[in-house]
Design an enzyme around this catalytic site. Structure first.
Site, PDB file in Angstrom:
ATOM      1  N   SER A  46       0.850  -1.186   0.000  1.00 22.76           N
ATOM      2  CA  SER A  46       0.000   0.000   0.000  1.00 22.76           C
ATOM      3  C   SER A  46       0.887   1.237   0.000  1.00 22.76           C
ATOM      4  CB  SER A  46      -0.911   0.012   1.232  1.00 22.76           C
ATOM      5  OG  SER A  46      -1.747   1.147   1.238  1.00 22.76           O
ATOM      6  N   GLU A  47       0.556   2.190  -0.840  1.00 26.10           N
ATOM      7  CA  GLU A  47       1.441   3.344  -1.022  1.00 26.10           C
ATOM      8  C   GLU A  47       1.621   4.187   0.230  1.00 26.10           C
ATOM      9  OE1 GLU A  47      -1.631   6.312  -3.286  1.00 26.10           O
ATOM     10  OE2 GLU A  47      -1.367   4.266  -3.989  1.00 26.10           O
TER      11      GLU A  47
END
Length: 218
Positions: A46-47
Site C-alpha cells: 500500500s502506497e
C-alpha cells in the site's frame, strides 16, 4: 449476469504469480487481498507505507491504525514491514513493483488511463496513481464496463484528463477480460452468462473478437 466486485477481484487475483510484489489501488483492487490463490506467496503493498497486506480483518481483529491507501482497515501478514510513504514511493518509482491493480474512469485502445479527475466533480485526487502507472512493470485495470447510464468506459480515446499514457495491458470488467495490444481491445474471456454481443455493444473502442471466447473460471 455481470460480475460482482468480489468476482472481479477473484479474476484479477488469477493473474498473481508466486513472489510478486503487488500494489492494490483504491476501490475494487483492495478486494484482491481477500482472493490470493492458495499456494501463491505475494507481498501486497500500500502506497501509504505497508508492505505485506493481509485479508480484511474480522471484527475482533480491527486495528484503527492499520489502514490501506483507501483508509480501510487491513491486516498484516508475517514478515510485513511498516515504512514511511517516502520509502513506499521509492519502491514504486524504482520499478520494484511487479504488478499494480488500479481502478479507472476510462481506458482506451492505446492503453491510456484516466483515473483521477472528472471536470466539475469532486474526486479525491491523484493519490499515487501517476507514480504507479509510470513505475510498475505490469498494470491491470478493474472497473465496470460501462457507466450507470450505459456509456462505455472502453473508448477509442479517453475523454477525461489522463493519468498515464500507453501503460495499460489488461482490463478486467464486470463483463469481460480484455487485453490491449496493437491499438485494439482483444476479448480474451467473457463473464458467465454474458454474450459476446453484449460486450461488443458496450465497447466503444475497436474490439477484436476471436472465434472462441472462453467463459471466465471464477
Amino acid at each position: 449476469m455481470a460480475l460482482s466486485r468480489e468476482q472481479m477481484a477473484r479474476r484479477v487475483a488469477q493473474e498473481l504469480r508466486d513472489g510478486f510484489y503487488v500494489n492494490l489501488g483504491i476501490g475494487i483492487p483492495t478486494l484482491v487481498a481477500n482472493c490470493v490463490p492458495d499456494g501463491i506467496d505475494v507481498m501486497l503493498q500500500s502506497e501509504n507505507g505497508l508492505l505485506g497486506i493481509g485479508p480484511y480483518p474480522l471484527e475482533h481483529e480491527v486495528d484503527a491504525d492499520m489502514v490501506n491507501a483507501g483508509k480501510a482497515t487491513v491486516t498484516a501478514v508475517t514478515g510485513s514491514s511498516i515504512v514511511s510513504s517516502a520509502d513506499s514511493f521509492a519502491m514504486i518509482r524504482g520499478g520494484h513493483i511487479d504488478l499494480t491493480v488500479l481502478g479507472a474512469f476510462e481506458v482506451d485502445v492505446s492503453g491510456n488511463i484516466a483515473s483521477y479527475m472528472i471536470p466539475g466533480k469532486k474526486v479525491k485526487g491523484m493519490g499515487g496513481a501517476m507514480d504507479l502507472v509510470a513505475g510498475a512493470e505490469n498494470i491491470i485495470v478493474t472497473m465496470t464496463h460501462a457507466s450507470k447510464d450505459g456509456q462505455s468506459k472502453l473508448l477509442k480515446n479517453c475523454s477525461l484528463p489522463l493519468t498515464g499514457v500507453g501503460c495499460i495491458r489488461n482490463v478486467v470488467t464486470d463483463l469481460a477480460f480484455i487485453e490491449i495490444k496493437d491499438g485494439c481491445f482483444w476479448l480474451r474471456e467473457r463473464a458467465p452468462g454474458i454474450s459476446v454481443e453484449q460486450i461488443v455493444e458496450l465497447t466503444e473502442g475497436e474490439l477484436v473478437v476471436p472465434d472462441v471466447v472462453p467463459v471466465m473460471d471464477i
